[in-house]
Design a protein around this motif. Structure first.
Motif, PDB file in Angstrom:
ATOM      1  N   THR A  46       2.480   6.930   8.221  1.00 48.44           N
ATOM      2  CA  THR A  46       1.982   6.556   9.729  1.00 48.44           C
ATOM      3  C   THR A  46       2.525   7.405  10.722  1.00 48.44           C
ATOM      4  N   GLU A  47       1.607   7.909  11.492  1.00 47.75           N
ATOM      5  CA  GLU A  47       2.078   8.550  12.892  1.00 47.75           C
ATOM      6  C   GLU A  47       2.267   7.506  13.813  1.00 47.75           C
ATOM      7  N   ASN A  48       1.630   6.215  13.701  1.00 47.04           N
ATOM      8  CA  ASN A  48       1.685   5.371  14.750  1.00 47.04           C
ATOM      9  C   ASN A  48       1.960   3.919  14.277  1.00 47.04           C
ATOM     10  N   PRO A  49       3.163   3.637  14.135  1.00 49.75           N
ATOM     11  CA  PRO A  49       3.180   2.107  13.406  1.00 49.75           C
ATOM     12  C   PRO A  49       2.836   1.137  14.353  1.00 49.75           C
ATOM     13  N   GLY A  50       3.135   1.381  15.324  1.00 48.99           N
ATOM     14  CA  GLY A  50       2.697   0.112  16.560  1.00 48.99           C
ATOM     15  C   GLY A  50       1.246  -0.199  16.344  1.00 48.99           C
ATOM     16  N   MET A  66       0.611  -1.165  -0.059  1.00 48.50           N
ATOM     17  CA  MET A  66      -0.153  -0.012   0.003  1.00 48.50           C
ATOM     18  C   MET A  66       0.937   1.376  -0.045  1.00 48.50           C
ATOM     19  N   MET A  67       0.940   2.005  -1.225  1.00 44.10           N
ATOM     20  CA  MET A  67       1.697   3.272  -1.130  1.00 44.10           C
ATOM     21  C   MET A  67       0.629   4.258  -1.027  1.00 44.10           C
ATOM     22  N   VAL A  68       0.186   4.567   0.046  1.00 46.20           N
ATOM     23  CA  VAL A  68      -0.847   5.387   0.131  1.00 46.20           C
ATOM     24  C   VAL A  68      -0.576   6.233   1.621  1.00 46.20           C
ATOM     25  N   SER A  69      -1.097   7.431   1.387  1.00 43.35           N
ATOM     26  CA  SER A  69      -0.730   8.376   2.738  1.00 43.35           C
ATOM     27  C   SER A  69      -1.517   8.051   3.769  1.00 43.35           C
ATOM     28  N   LYS A  70      -2.519   7.599   3.988  1.00 43.08           N
ATOM     29  CA  LYS A  70      -3.141   7.125   5.035  1.00 43.08           C
ATOM     30  C   LYS A  70      -3.391   5.588   5.291  1.00 43.08           C
ATOM     31  N   PRO A  71      -2.510   4.682   5.453  1.00 40.90           N
ATOM     32  CA  PRO A  71      -2.659   3.343   5.429  1.00 40.90           C
ATOM     33  C   PRO A  71      -3.559   2.696   6.356  1.00 40.90           C
ATOM     34  N   GLU A  72      -3.865   3.431   7.470  1.00 39.27           N
ATOM     35  CA  GLU A  72      -4.865   2.871   8.480  1.00 39.27           C
ATOM     36  C   GLU A  72      -6.274   2.712   7.931  1.00 39.27           C
ATOM     37  N   GLN A  73      -6.588   3.850   7.181  1.00 45.42           N
ATOM     38  CA  GLN A  73      -7.963   3.435   6.499  1.00 45.42           C
ATOM     39  C   GLN A  73      -8.117   2.420   5.450  1.00 45.42           C
TER      40      GLN A  73
END
Length: 147
Positions: A30-34, A3-10
């Motif tokens: 991402t700001e929170n990889p964990g 996923m080469m996206v700016s907000k992988p969480e979504q």
């Protein structure tokens, strides 16, 4: 899925619903990889295997996690997460543009990862071809992981 996206969480839940069994995201995105790694692990799913026009669904258990780094990112930035992931992906081109030349100067990152985390699957992405594949294999990328 890489996923080469700016907000992988979504995209974790939609990819799980779609049947993905592996989710690779860029550490820089991402700001929170964990928390994202945990979310990916918790989204167990089904995968689809096709044989002779027969579709067979089976449980794959937890989604596998891959963590990618761009050429400009220090490999040490990935280290705190290495024991929580299944695969590390070292980009050997700048993401987003096809036809780029393989960046051989990324091979020390692969070597460092292989030395520090010997059992970690390591992949490279970009510019790998007949003239560069041997460099990847010699430094510690498994043949099945070259992309």
């Amino acid at each position: 899925m890489h996923m080469m996206v700016s907000k992988p969480e979504q995209w974790v839940k939609p990819m799980a619903v779609a049947g993905a069994n592996q989710y690779t995201f860029h550490l820089e995105a991402t700001e929170n990889p964990g928390a994202l790694i945990k979310d990916i692990r918790e989204n167990g799913m089904k995968s689809c295997s096709v044989t002779q026009a027969e579709v067979q669904w089976h449980s794959q258990g937890p989604l596998q996690v891959g963590l990618a780094i761009k050429p400009g990112t220090s490999v040490e930035y990935l280290a705190p997460w290495a024991n929580q992931i299944d695969m590390a992906l070292v980009m050997t081109v700048e993401p987003g543009f096809g036809g780029q030349k393989f960046m051989e100067d990324m091979m020390p990152k692969v070597h460092w990862l292989r030395t520090q985390f010997p059992s970690l699957d390591i992949e490279v992405d970009g510019g790998v071809g007949p003239d560069t594949v041997h460099k990847c294999a010699e430094i510690g990328v498994q043949w099945r992981d070259l992309c």
